[in-house]
Design a protein around this motif. Structure first.
Motif, PDB file in Angstrom:
ATOM      1  N   ARG A   1       7.050  50.663 -44.506  1.00 37.18           N
ATOM      2  CA  ARG A   1       6.489  49.388 -43.977  1.00 37.18           C
ATOM      3  C   ARG A   1       6.076  49.621 -42.522  1.00 37.18           C
ATOM      4  O   ARG A   1       6.097  50.730 -42.019  1.00 37.18           O
ATOM      5  N   HIS A   2       5.775  48.538 -41.804  1.00 34.82           N
ATOM      6  CA  HIS A   2       5.255  48.728 -40.449  1.00 34.82           C
ATOM      7  C   HIS A   2       6.365  48.945 -39.418  1.00 34.82           C
ATOM      8  O   HIS A   2       7.522  48.626 -39.652  1.00 34.82           O
ATOM      9  N   THR A   3       5.981  49.520 -38.286  1.00 33.11           N
ATOM     10  CA  THR A   3       6.925  49.733 -37.191  1.00 33.11           C
ATOM     11  C   THR A   3       7.347  48.373 -36.620  1.00 33.11           C
ATOM     12  O   THR A   3       6.714  47.352 -36.888  1.00 33.11           O
TER      13      THR A   3
ATOM     14  N   TYR B   1      -7.572  43.699 -27.304  1.00 34.38           N
ATOM     15  CA  TYR B   1      -6.559  44.430 -26.529  1.00 34.38           C
ATOM     16  C   TYR B   1      -5.783  45.394 -27.435  1.00 34.38           C
ATOM     17  O   TYR B   1      -4.583  45.599 -27.270  1.00 34.38           O
ATOM     18  N   GLY B   2      -6.491  45.924 -28.423  1.00 38.11           N
ATOM     19  CA  GLY B   2      -5.914  46.965 -29.277  1.00 38.11           C
ATOM     20  C   GLY B   2      -4.884  46.454 -30.260  1.00 38.11           C
ATOM     21  O   GLY B   2      -4.139  47.243 -30.853  1.00 38.11           O
ATOM     22  N   GLY B   3      -4.807  45.152 -30.447  1.00 34.69           N
ATOM     23  CA  GLY B   3      -3.798  44.601 -31.344  1.00 34.69           C
ATOM     24  C   GLY B   3      -4.412  43.969 -32.569  1.00 34.69           C
ATOM     25  O   GLY B   3      -5.532  44.266 -32.964  1.00 34.69           O
ATOM     26  N   GLY B   4      -3.651  43.086 -33.175  1.00 34.55           N
ATOM     27  CA  GLY B   4      -4.138  42.419 -34.383  1.00 34.55           C
ATOM     28  C   GLY B   4      -3.019  41.619 -35.001  1.00 34.55           C
ATOM     29  O   GLY B   4      -1.988  41.390 -34.373  1.00 34.55           O
ATOM     30  N   GLY B   5      -3.231  41.221 -36.241  1.00 33.77           N
ATOM     31  CA  GLY B   5      -2.214  40.434 -36.944  1.00 33.77           C
ATOM     32  C   GLY B   5      -2.883  39.379 -37.782  1.00 33.77           C
ATOM     33  O   GLY B   5      -3.841  39.662 -38.495  1.00 33.77           O
ATOM     34  N   HIS B   6      -2.401  38.159 -37.662  1.00 33.98           N
ATOM     35  CA  HIS B   6      -2.927  37.045 -38.450  1.00 33.98           C
ATOM     36  C   HIS B   6      -3.738  36.109 -37.547  1.00 33.98           C
ATOM     37  O   HIS B   6      -3.749  36.263 -36.337  1.00 33.98           O
ATOM     38  N   ALA B   7      -4.326  35.076 -38.174  1.00 29.79           N
ATOM     39  CA  ALA B   7      -5.142  34.141 -37.395  1.00 29.79           C
ATOM     40  C   ALA B   7      -4.337  33.551 -36.232  1.00 29.79           C
ATOM     41  O   ALA B   7      -4.832  33.446 -35.111  1.00 29.79           O
ATOM     42  N   CYS B   8      -3.084  33.166 -36.480  1.00 32.36           N
ATOM     43  CA  CYS B   8      -2.306  32.443 -35.463  1.00 32.36           C
ATOM     44  C   CYS B   8      -1.029  33.179 -35.027  1.00 32.36           C
ATOM     45  O   CYS B   8      -0.151  32.576 -34.393  1.00 32.36           O
ATOM     46  N   ALA B   9      -0.888  34.448 -35.361  1.00 32.61           N
ATOM     47  CA  ALA B   9       0.294  35.227 -34.940  1.00 32.61           C
ATOM     48  C   ALA B   9      -0.111  36.678 -34.827  1.00 32.61           C
ATOM     49  O   ALA B   9      -0.385  37.326 -35.827  1.00 32.61           O
ATOM     50  N   CYS B  10      -0.193  37.163 -33.594  1.00 34.43           N
ATOM     51  CA  CYS B  10      -0.671  38.534 -33.386  1.00 34.43           C
ATOM     52  C   CYS B  10       0.217  39.278 -32.399  1.00 34.43           C
ATOM     53  O   CYS B  10       0.989  38.683 -31.650  1.00 34.43           O
ATOM     54  N   GLY B  11       0.056  40.577 -32.399  1.00 34.56           N
ATOM     55  CA  GLY B  11       0.702  41.423 -31.399  1.00 34.56           C
ATOM     56  C   GLY B  11      -0.360  42.281 -30.736  1.00 34.56           C
ATOM     57  O   GLY B  11      -1.426  42.495 -31.307  1.00 34.56           O
ATOM     58  N   ALA B  12      -0.078  42.756 -29.529  1.00 32.97           N
ATOM     59  CA  ALA B  12      -0.984  43.670 -28.834  1.00 32.97           C
ATOM     60  C   ALA B  12      -0.165  44.389 -27.763  1.00 32.97           C
ATOM     61  O   ALA B  12       1.016  44.078 -27.549  1.00 32.97           O
ATOM     62  N   THR B  13      -0.803  45.345 -27.106  1.00 29.69           N
ATOM     63  CA  THR B  13      -0.132  46.052 -26.009  1.00 29.69           C
ATOM     64  C   THR B  13      -1.097  46.123 -24.839  1.00 29.69           C
ATOM     65  O   THR B  13      -2.280  46.442 -25.040  1.00 29.69           O
TER      66      THR B  13
ATOM     67  N   ALA C   1      -2.071  53.344 -38.344  1.00 32.28           N
ATOM     68  CA  ALA C   1      -1.369  53.599 -37.080  1.00 32.28           C
ATOM     69  C   ALA C   1      -0.059  52.820 -36.988  1.00 32.28           C
ATOM     70  O   ALA C   1       0.842  53.200 -36.250  1.00 32.28           O
ATOM     71  N   ARG C   2       0.058  51.721 -37.726  1.00 29.72           N
ATOM     72  CA  ARG C   2       1.265  50.893 -37.636  1.00 29.72           C
ATOM     73  C   ARG C   2       2.319  51.256 -38.689  1.00 29.72           C
ATOM     74  O   ARG C   2       3.372  50.631 -38.745  1.00 29.72           O
ATOM     75  N   ILE C   3       2.039  52.228 -39.543  1.00 30.65           N
ATOM     76  CA  ILE C   3       3.028  52.595 -40.566  1.00 30.65           C
ATOM     77  C   ILE C   3       4.200  53.301 -39.885  1.00 30.65           C
ATOM     78  O   ILE C   3       4.002  54.167 -39.035  1.00 30.65           O
TER      79      ILE C   3
ATOM     80  N   ILE D   1       3.223  47.144 -21.879  1.00 31.23           N
ATOM     81  CA  ILE D   1       3.738  45.769 -21.975  1.00 31.23           C
ATOM     82  C   ILE D   1       3.409  45.224 -23.355  1.00 31.23           C
ATOM     83  O   ILE D   1       2.230  45.166 -23.750  1.00 31.23           O
ATOM     84  N   ARG D   2       4.444  44.850 -24.112  1.00 38.13           N
ATOM     85  CA  ARG D   2       4.218  44.277 -25.438  1.00 38.13           C
ATOM     86  C   ARG D   2       3.768  42.825 -25.300  1.00 38.13           C
ATOM     87  O   ARG D   2       4.334  42.076 -24.493  1.00 38.13           O
ATOM     88  N   VAL D   3       2.767  42.455 -26.055  1.00 38.13           N
ATOM     89  CA  VAL D   3       2.296  41.067 -26.032  1.00 38.13           C
ATOM     90  C   VAL D   3       2.531  40.470 -27.412  1.00 38.13           C
ATOM     91  O   VAL D   3       2.168  41.070 -28.419  1.00 38.13           O
ATOM     92  N   ARG D   4       3.148  39.312 -27.457  1.00 40.42           N
ATOM     93  CA  ARG D   4       3.263  38.574 -28.724  1.00 40.42           C
ATOM     94  C   ARG D   4       2.509  37.267 -28.545  1.00 40.42           C
ATOM     95  O   ARG D   4       2.851  36.456 -27.680  1.00 40.42           O
ATOM     96  N   LEU D   5       1.462  37.100 -29.335  1.00 38.03           N
ATOM     97  CA  LEU D   5       0.578  35.924 -29.204  1.00 38.03           C
ATOM     98  C   LEU D   5       0.796  34.991 -30.377  1.00 38.03           C
ATOM     99  O   LEU D   5       0.821  35.435 -31.527  1.00 38.03           O
ATOM    100  N   ARG D   6       0.881  33.713 -30.088  1.00 33.09           N
ATOM    101  CA  ARG D   6       1.021  32.726 -31.153  1.00 33.09           C
ATOM    102  C   ARG D   6       0.090  31.549 -30.859  1.00 33.09           C
ATOM    103  O   ARG D   6      -0.266  31.294 -29.697  1.00 33.09           O
ATOM    104  N   SER D   7      -0.288  30.806 -31.892  1.00 34.38           N
ATOM    105  CA  SER D   7      -1.177  29.656 -31.678  1.00 34.38           C
ATOM    106  C   SER D   7      -1.065  28.673 -32.830  1.00 34.38           C
ATOM    107  O   SER D   7      -0.519  29.004 -33.884  1.00 34.38           O
TER     108      SER D   7
HETATM  109  P1  AMP Z   1       4.516  40.312 -33.620  1.00 33.54           P
HETATM  110  O1  AMP Z   1       4.179  39.503 -32.455  1.00 33.54           O
HETATM  111  O2  AMP Z   1       4.811  41.749 -33.266  1.00 33.54           O
HETATM  112  O3  AMP Z   1       5.547  39.670 -34.489  1.00 33.54           O
HETATM  113  O4  AMP Z   1       3.209  40.402 -34.532  1.00 33.54           O
HETATM  114  C1  AMP Z   1       2.649  39.301 -35.191  1.00 33.54           C
HETATM  115  C2  AMP Z   1       1.809  39.787 -36.336  1.00 33.54           C
HETATM  116  O5  AMP Z   1       0.806  40.682 -35.857  1.00 33.54           O
HETATM  117  C3  AMP Z   1       2.595  40.590 -37.355  1.00 33.54           C
HETATM  118  O6  AMP Z   1       2.066  40.312 -38.640  1.00 33.54           O
HETATM  119  C4  AMP Z   1       2.359  42.019 -36.976  1.00 33.54           C
HETATM  120  O7  AMP Z   1       2.458  42.865 -38.095  1.00 33.54           O
HETATM  121  C5  AMP Z   1       0.948  41.980 -36.407  1.00 33.54           C
HETATM  122  N1  AMP Z   1       0.772  42.932 -35.310  1.00 33.54           N
HETATM  123  C6  AMP Z   1       1.572  43.098 -34.247  1.00 33.54           C
HETATM  124  N2  AMP Z   1       1.117  44.053 -33.425  1.00 33.54           N
HETATM  125  C7  AMP Z   1      -0.027  44.531 -33.970  1.00 33.54           C
HETATM  126  C8  AMP Z   1      -0.978  45.526 -33.609  1.00 33.54           C
HETATM  127  N3  AMP Z   1      -0.855  46.236 -32.494  1.00 33.54           N
HETATM  128  N4  AMP Z   1      -2.020  45.742 -34.448  1.00 33.54           N
HETATM  129  C9  AMP Z   1      -2.153  45.023 -35.576  1.00 33.54           C
HETATM  130  N5  AMP Z   1      -1.302  44.045 -35.976  1.00 33.54           N
HETATM  131  C10 AMP Z   1      -0.251  43.788 -35.200  1.00 33.54           C
END
Ligand code: AMP
Length: 326
Positions: free
Chosen positions: A23-25, A285-297, A91-93, A267-273
């Motif tokens: 699964r993912h890191t 910013y090199g991240g991703g996730g869902h429409a309203c819950a994402c991560g980035a660095t 990359a996230r595996i 710096i870890r970023v956790r984005l919510r909306s």
């Molecule tokens: P987190 O804030 O880390 O809980 O991430 C929220 C959602 O975004 C989760 O579904 C993660 O799997 C996804 N996510 C977090 N970081 C990344 C990233 N760098 N690239 C793609 N998806 C991410």
């Protein structure tokens, strides 16, 4: 279409003696729950197969679900079916040997940015990967068995990734699947105690952080947690990152985010909306996730400021277009 994909996945499981699941890191409840839930279901259903897990990191707060950090040998990969859960991009595996098997299956509910599997079952409208695994098992009851343990792991991921069944992806089907899992005797009182009780130390840390919440001109709520501050309070990186939720109900603050120093300069970023989609912002910013819950660095205070400015502009534009949502 998805029925077809699920049958192909079942065939590929049936055709391999060894199945390795990853699964993912930085795993969350969905990643751990789907890994352990699928493993338990496969062990029950196919006692003669070797069901192995390969994950390089762990989440302490989910340890109550069981260990899923074993490391198969290179030889175990020979002729194996590898199933990667809940992970949009290679990359996230968690682990780097996922290509060493005979066949690779991707099962995920994030946007399908990289269809890296030989078989890809991806439904980004689903509330969790656990929902998909539960659905898979419930759709083929003669082949795939569930018990209380498997159902408890899958239910955990359904609860955590849907914000306790609050988010927009929760459908009537989600609740029917959750209900079917409860039939196996999931101990929800124990589960919620494990998931949502916290130490007094963390509670106090959250209280301190609440006083430090800042708002951008358009109303983006944010907090920065430096390593020095976190370490002084004896709080782990994971506990610090999990505080993003303290900003989730500020009226007008439809975007909120936490910056957590990782200790290595990044710096870890956790984005919510809510309502506003932040996935493109995270992707910038090199991240991703869902429409309203994402991560980035991000890698500097300058980049942190740029991300905040972009979030502010996004929210300002959204508010202009949707005055009814305040
Ligand atoms: P987190 O804030 O880390 O809980 O991430 C929220 C959602 O975004 C989760 O579904 C993660 O799997 C996804 N996510 C977090 N970081 C990344 C990233 N760098 N690239 C793609 N998806 C991410």
């Amino acid at each position: 279409m998805s029925g077809d994909v699920r049958e192909r996945i079942l065939d590929s499981i049936a055709g391999h003696r060894t199945v390795i699941i990853s699964r993912h890191t930085r795993p969350d409840g969905d990643a751990v729950g789907s890994t352990l839930g699928l493993a338990a279901a496969l062990r029950l259903s196919f006692p003669d197969k070797r069901i192995l897990l390969d994950n390089a990191d762990r989440a302490d707060y989910l340890a109550f679900l069981g260990d899923e950090t074993s490391s198969p040998s290179d030889g175990d990969y020979s002729g194996a079916l590898v199933i990667v859960l809940d992970t949009a991009t290679e990359a996230r595996i968690s682990g780097d040997r996922f290509r060493r098997g005979d066949m690779l299956v991707k099962i995920d509910h994030h946007p399908n940015l990289e269809p890296y599997g030989d078989i890809n079952w991806v439904e980004d409208g689903r509330s969790s990967t656990c929902e998909m695994i539960a659905d898979l098992c419930l759709s083929f009851p003669g082949v795939l068995k569930l018990d209380r343990r498997a159902a408890s792991c899958l239910y955990t991921g359904m609860v955590t990734d849907s914000g306790r069944f609050r988010y927009r992806e929760v459908s009537p089907g989600t609740l029917r699947t959750a209900a079917a899992l409860l039939e196996f005797g999931v101990d929800t009182e124990r589960l919620f105690a494990e998931l949502y009780s916290e130490s007094f130390q963390v509670l106090r840390f959250r209280a301190e952080l609440t006083r430090r919440i800042r708002l951008t001109p358009a109303g983006v709520a944010w907090i920065k947690i430096t390593s020095a501050f976190r370490e002084k309070r004896g709080i782990s990186l994971e506990e610090a990152s999990n505080t993003v939720g303290i900003m989730d109900a500020i009226r007008g603050s439809l975007i909120w985010l936490v910056f957590v120093e990782n200790g290595d300069g990044s710096i870890r970023v956790r984005l919510r909306s809510r309502f506003v989609e932040v996935e493109r912002l995270a992707a910038a910013y090199g991240g991703g996730g869902h429409a309203c819950a994402c991560g980035a660095t991000v890698h500097s205070v300058g980049e942190q400021k740029a991300l905040l400015a972009d979030a502010d502009a996004l929210l300002a534009g959204f508010k202009k277009e949707h005055p009814e949502l305040f």
